[in-house]
Write a protein that holds these residues in place. Structure first.
Motif, PDB file in Angstrom:
ATOM      1  N   ARG A 143       4.455  -6.585   1.711  1.00  0.00           N
ATOM      2  CA  ARG A 143       4.525  -5.183   1.320  1.00  0.00           C
ATOM      3  C   ARG A 143       3.215  -4.834   0.627  1.00  0.00           C
ATOM      4  N   VAL A 144       2.575  -3.793   1.127  1.00  0.00           N
ATOM      5  CA  VAL A 144       1.283  -3.355   0.607  1.00  0.00           C
ATOM      6  C   VAL A 144       1.485  -1.970  -0.014  1.00  0.00           C
ATOM      7  N   VAL A 145       1.205  -1.860  -1.302  1.00  0.00           N
ATOM      8  CA  VAL A 145       1.376  -0.611  -2.024  1.00  0.00           C
ATOM      9  C   VAL A 145       0.011   0.064  -2.141  1.00  0.00           C
ATOM     10  N   THR A 146      -0.068   1.309  -1.633  1.00  0.00           N
ATOM     11  CA  THR A 146      -1.294   2.095  -1.761  1.00  0.00           C
ATOM     12  C   THR A 146      -1.002   3.269  -2.692  1.00  0.00           C
ATOM     13  N   GLU A 147      -1.928   4.187  -2.789  1.00  0.00           N
ATOM     14  CA  GLU A 147      -1.755   5.345  -3.673  1.00  0.00           C
ATOM     15  C   GLU A 147      -0.517   6.178  -3.318  1.00  0.00           C
ATOM     16  N   ARG A 148      -0.215   6.311  -2.006  1.00  0.00           N
ATOM     17  CA  ARG A 148       0.860   7.220  -1.596  1.00  0.00           C
ATOM     18  C   ARG A 148       1.971   6.598  -0.773  1.00  0.00           C
ATOM     19  N   ARG A 149       1.877   5.308  -0.468  1.00  0.00           N
ATOM     20  CA  ARG A 149       2.928   4.738   0.394  1.00  0.00           C
ATOM     21  C   ARG A 149       3.035   3.236   0.213  1.00  0.00           C
ATOM     22  N   VAL A 150       4.110   2.700   0.796  1.00  0.00           N
ATOM     23  CA  VAL A 150       4.330   1.258   0.840  1.00  0.00           C
ATOM     24  C   VAL A 150       4.415   0.869   2.308  1.00  0.00           C
ATOM     25  N   LEU A 151       3.534  -0.020   2.724  1.00  0.00           N
ATOM     26  CA  LEU A 151       3.542  -0.521   4.102  1.00  0.00           C
ATOM     27  C   LEU A 151       4.305  -1.826   4.131  1.00  0.00           C
ATOM     28  N   ARG A 152       5.122  -2.021   5.172  1.00  0.00           N
ATOM     29  CA  ARG A 152       5.869  -3.273   5.342  1.00  0.00           C
ATOM     30  C   ARG A 152       5.357  -3.937   6.607  1.00  0.00           C
ATOM     31  N   LEU A 153       4.789  -5.125   6.447  1.00  0.00           N
ATOM     32  CA  LEU A 153       4.261  -5.893   7.567  1.00  0.00           C
ATOM     33  C   LEU A 153       5.109  -7.146   7.731  1.00  0.00           C
ATOM     34  N   SER A 154       5.293  -7.577   8.954  1.00  0.00           N
ATOM     35  CA  SER A 154       6.061  -8.782   9.225  1.00  0.00           C
ATOM     36  C   SER A 154       5.250  -9.668  10.168  1.00  0.00           C
ATOM     37  N   CYS A 155       5.147 -10.939   9.819  1.00  0.00           N
ATOM     38  CA  CYS A 155       4.428 -11.861  10.695  1.00  0.00           C
ATOM     39  C   CYS A 155       4.974 -13.271  10.494  1.00  0.00           C
ATOM     40  N   PRO A 156       4.835 -14.130  11.500  1.00  0.00           N
ATOM     41  CA  PRO A 156       5.288 -15.511  11.335  1.00  0.00           C
ATOM     42  C   PRO A 156       4.361 -16.265  10.391  1.00  0.00           C
ATOM     43  N   VAL A 157       4.902 -17.295   9.754  1.00  0.00           N
ATOM     44  CA  VAL A 157       4.076 -18.193   8.949  1.00  0.00           C
ATOM     45  C   VAL A 157       3.550 -19.250   9.900  1.00  0.00           C
ATOM     46  N   TYR A 158       2.258 -19.324  10.038  1.00  0.00           N
ATOM     47  CA  TYR A 158       1.660 -20.291  10.963  1.00  0.00           C
ATOM     48  C   TYR A 158       0.297 -20.705  10.439  1.00  0.00           C
ATOM     49  N   ALA A 159      -0.194 -21.793  10.972  1.00  0.00           N
ATOM     50  CA  ALA A 159      -1.518 -22.270  10.585  1.00  0.00           C
ATOM     51  C   ALA A 159      -2.573 -21.316  11.117  1.00  0.00           C
ATOM     52  N   GLY A 175      -2.965 -25.287   1.686  1.00  0.00           N
ATOM     53  CA  GLY A 175      -2.997 -24.424   0.507  1.00  0.00           C
ATOM     54  C   GLY A 175      -2.556 -22.997   0.732  1.00  0.00           C
ATOM     55  N   GLY A 176      -2.146 -22.650   1.951  1.00  0.00           N
ATOM     56  CA  GLY A 176      -1.646 -21.315   2.214  1.00  0.00           C
ATOM     57  C   GLY A 176      -2.739 -20.279   2.370  1.00  0.00           C
ATOM     58  N   GLN A 177      -2.351 -19.014   2.210  1.00  0.00           N
ATOM     59  CA  GLN A 177      -3.272 -17.902   2.401  1.00  0.00           C
ATOM     60  C   GLN A 177      -3.343 -17.039   1.153  1.00  0.00           C
ATOM     61  N   ILE A 178      -4.512 -16.407   0.985  1.00  0.00           N
ATOM     62  CA  ILE A 178      -4.742 -15.466  -0.101  1.00  0.00           C
ATOM     63  C   ILE A 178      -4.814 -14.077   0.529  1.00  0.00           C
ATOM     64  N   PHE A 179      -4.085 -13.135  -0.042  1.00  0.00           N
ATOM     65  CA  PHE A 179      -4.095 -11.748   0.428  1.00  0.00           C
ATOM     66  C   PHE A 179      -4.808 -10.906  -0.621  1.00  0.00           C
ATOM     67  N   LEU A 180      -5.807 -10.152  -0.171  1.00  0.00           N
ATOM     68  CA  LEU A 180      -6.589  -9.305  -1.066  1.00  0.00           C
ATOM     69  C   LEU A 180      -6.447  -7.856  -0.651  1.00  0.00           C
ATOM     70  N   GLY A 181      -6.155  -6.990  -1.591  1.00  0.00           N
ATOM     71  CA  GLY A 181      -6.165  -5.558  -1.363  1.00  0.00           C
ATOM     72  C   GLY A 181      -7.462  -5.005  -1.917  1.00  0.00           C
ATOM     73  N   LEU A 182      -8.164  -4.233  -1.114  1.00  0.00           N
ATOM     74  CA  LEU A 182      -9.463  -3.714  -1.541  1.00  0.00           C
ATOM     75  C   LEU A 182      -9.371  -2.229  -1.886  1.00  0.00           C
ATOM     76  N   ALA A 183     -10.287  -1.806  -2.726  1.00  0.00           N
ATOM     77  CA  ALA A 183     -10.304  -0.413  -3.180  1.00  0.00           C
ATOM     78  C   ALA A 183     -10.572   0.561  -2.045  1.00  0.00           C
ATOM     79  N   ARG A 222      -2.977  -0.988  -4.272  1.00  0.00           N
ATOM     80  CA  ARG A 222      -2.604  -1.166  -5.679  1.00  0.00           C
ATOM     81  C   ARG A 222      -1.746  -2.391  -5.924  1.00  0.00           C
ATOM     82  N   GLY A 223      -1.105  -2.903  -4.882  1.00  0.00           N
ATOM     83  CA  GLY A 223      -0.262  -4.079  -5.066  1.00  0.00           C
ATOM     84  C   GLY A 223       0.100  -4.715  -3.742  1.00  0.00           C
ATOM     85  N   ILE A 224       0.402  -6.021  -3.807  1.00  0.00           N
ATOM     86  CA  ILE A 224       0.822  -6.792  -2.633  1.00  0.00           C
ATOM     87  C   ILE A 224       2.005  -7.640  -3.075  1.00  0.00           C
TER      88      ILE A 224
END
Length: 168
Positions: free
Chosen positions: A145-161, A97-105, A130-132
């Motif tokens: 890509r993780v959007v916060t109040e002042r920036r956008v972070l770019r993360l890279s990772c392999p898809v794996y179990a 079923g894949g993964q769920i990504f949650l951004g917290l306040a 604010r966004g994923i």
């Protein structure tokens, strides 16, 4: 979001409210099909396929709770992440079923299995998420890509179990 909640082939309108409810309405006439009360105001909704092959509605709240509802609005499972959930995305790639990504306040990014068991967490600097957005590169690496109040972070990772650490 739109989901066929009763198996008749027509999709209903499913939405969350600030008064702690997830509601499904008949798209043709606006009648309420079902209504489910949760612990706090709804901040995000997502439809995902479950490992059992059913569609589920994920509902995230301001209190940091995450609920999985079946097509009839019944709560299948829920958990709390200890901080308001301000963004949510699902990546169906990978097994189970894949993964769920949650951004917290509070600025954390949490990755969990579709069963809601947390698998990874990262601090993004304390600013509310604010966004994923999730995409793929040519080599099938997952770009987050993780959007916060002042920036956008770019993360890279392999898809794996993802599986529990033997050290956890």
């Amino acid at each position: 979001v739109f989901l066929d909640t009763d198996g008749d082939g027509a999709k209903e309108i499913v939405f969350g409210t600030a008064s702690n409810q997830v509601i499904a309405l008949d798209a043709a006439d606006g009648r309420t099909k079902w209504m489910t009360r949760v612990g706090d105001a709804i901040t995000a909704l997502k439809i995902i396929g479950s490992p059992a092959g059913r569609e589920e509605t994920l509902a995230a709240t301001e209190a940091g709770e995450l609920y999985a509802l079946d097509r009839g609005g019944r709560i299948l499972r829920w958990t709390s992440f200890g901080g308001g959930i301000s963004a949510m995305e699902h990546d169906a790639a990978g097994p189970d079923g894949g993964q769920i990504f949650l951004g917290l306040a509070d600025g954390r990014l949490v990755m969990c299995h579709s069963s809601f068991s947390p698998k990874a967490m990262m601090k993004t600097g304390g600013e509310p998420v604010r966004g994923i957005q999730i995409s793929r590169e040519e080599d099938n690496r997952r770009i987050i890509r993780v959007v916060t109040e002042r920036r956008v972070l770019r993360l890279s990772c392999p898809v794996y179990a993802l599986r529990p650490s033997r050290h956890h």
